[in-house]
Design a protein around this motif. Structure first.
Motif, mmCIF file in Angstrom:
data_model
loop_
_atom_site.group_PDB
_atom_site.id
_atom_site.type_symbol
_atom_site.label_atom_id
_atom_site.label_comp_id
_atom_site.label_asym_id
_atom_site.label_seq_id
_atom_site.Cartn_x
_atom_site.Cartn_y
_atom_site.Cartn_z
ATOM 1 N N VAL A 1 22.397 89.837 -27.084
ATOM 2 C CA VAL A 1 23.034 90.852 -27.782
ATOM 3 C C VAL A 1 24.169 91.384 -27.059
ATOM 4 O O VAL A 1 25.207 91.548 -27.626
ATOM 5 C CB VAL A 1 22.088 92.035 -28.364
ATOM 6 N N SER A 2 24.021 91.685 -25.947
ATOM 7 C CA SER A 2 25.119 92.338 -25.103
ATOM 8 C C SER A 2 26.367 91.272 -24.915
ATOM 9 O O SER A 2 27.285 91.824 -24.475
ATOM 10 C CB SER A 2 24.766 92.752 -23.576
ATOM 11 N N LEU A 3 26.004 90.072 -25.149
ATOM 12 C CA LEU A 3 27.176 89.131 -25.022
ATOM 13 C C LEU A 3 27.775 88.995 -26.077
ATOM 14 O O LEU A 3 28.896 88.000 -26.209
ATOM 15 C CB LEU A 3 26.567 87.765 -24.345
ATOM 16 N N GLU A 4 27.585 89.345 -27.290
ATOM 17 C CA GLU A 4 28.149 89.221 -28.584
ATOM 18 C C GLU A 4 29.444 89.522 -28.432
ATOM 19 O O GLU A 4 29.873 90.370 -27.724
ATOM 20 C CB GLU A 4 27.507 89.918 -29.587
ATOM 21 N N GLU A 5 30.446 88.832 -29.181
ATOM 22 C CA GLU A 5 31.872 89.146 -29.074
ATOM 23 C C GLU A 5 32.164 90.415 -29.784
ATOM 24 O O GLU A 5 31.590 91.161 -30.512
ATOM 25 C CB GLU A 5 32.631 88.111 -30.200
ATOM 26 N N PRO B 1 43.441 91.396 -27.108
ATOM 27 C CA PRO B 1 43.425 90.142 -26.674
ATOM 28 C C PRO B 1 42.442 89.483 -25.418
ATOM 29 O O PRO B 1 41.839 90.445 -24.953
ATOM 30 C CB PRO B 1 44.873 90.081 -25.748
ATOM 31 N N LYS B 2 41.833 88.544 -25.731
ATOM 32 C CA LYS B 2 40.567 88.033 -25.022
ATOM 33 C C LYS B 2 40.938 86.827 -24.328
ATOM 34 O O LYS B 2 41.655 85.877 -24.874
ATOM 35 C CB LYS B 2 39.373 88.039 -25.778
ATOM 36 N N SER B 3 40.168 86.416 -23.346
ATOM 37 C CA SER B 3 40.493 85.075 -22.617
ATOM 38 C C SER B 3 40.072 84.013 -23.420
ATOM 39 O O SER B 3 38.797 84.175 -24.014
ATOM 40 C CB SER B 3 39.963 85.178 -21.199
ATOM 41 N N THR B 4 40.457 82.865 -23.856
ATOM 42 C CA THR B 4 39.861 81.886 -24.669
ATOM 43 C C THR B 4 38.821 81.203 -23.763
ATOM 44 O O THR B 4 37.560 80.997 -24.262
ATOM 45 C CB THR B 4 40.704 80.810 -24.889
ATOM 46 N N VAL B 5 38.802 81.104 -22.402
ATOM 47 C CA VAL B 5 37.856 80.604 -21.515
ATOM 48 C C VAL B 5 36.668 81.352 -21.700
ATOM 49 O O VAL B 5 35.357 81.078 -21.617
ATOM 50 C CB VAL B 5 38.383 80.231 -20.208
ATOM 51 N N GLY B 6 36.882 82.677 -21.437
ATOM 52 C CA GLY B 6 35.796 83.815 -21.491
ATOM 53 C C GLY B 6 34.964 83.710 -22.829
ATOM 54 O O GLY B 6 33.773 83.681 -22.560
ATOM 55 N N ILE B 7 35.670 83.636 -24.012
ATOM 56 C CA ILE B 7 34.960 83.413 -24.951
ATOM 57 C C ILE B 7 34.221 82.274 -25.185
ATOM 58 O O ILE B 7 32.941 82.162 -25.606
ATOM 59 C CB ILE B 7 36.043 83.577 -26.159
ATOM 60 N N GLN B 8 34.735 81.019 -24.736
ATOM 61 C CA GLN B 8 33.801 79.829 -24.819
ATOM 62 C C GLN B 8 32.523 79.699 -23.757
ATOM 63 O O GLN B 8 31.581 79.187 -24.252
ATOM 64 C CB GLN B 8 34.693 78.866 -24.396
#
Length: 59
Positions: free
Chosen positions: A26-30, A36-43
């Motif tokens: 839950v805490s890691l949900e987008e 702006p967010k890092s694409t690598v971080g999102i992946q």
């Protein structure tokens, strides 16, 4: 059991009780914000959440 983070060679190992896996997912949900967010971080976040979901499904 308590949470722990340790190093094993070139690998970081994070250990948490299974009872806390859902809370971590839950805490890691987008974030819903438009910043702006890092694409690598999102992946990485998505991959971690998917792996945790598989663990939860196995029971």
């Amino acid at each position: 059991m308590t949470s722990s983070i340790k190093r094993e060679g070139d690998t970081a190992v994070i250990s948490i009780p299974m009872s806390e896996v859902h809370n971590l997912r839950v805490s890691l949900e987008e974030c819903p914000c438009k910043a702006p967010k890092s694409t690598v971080g999102i992946q990485r976040r998505k991959a971690l959440c998917a792996g945790l979901a598989k663990l939860e499904a196995r029971g």
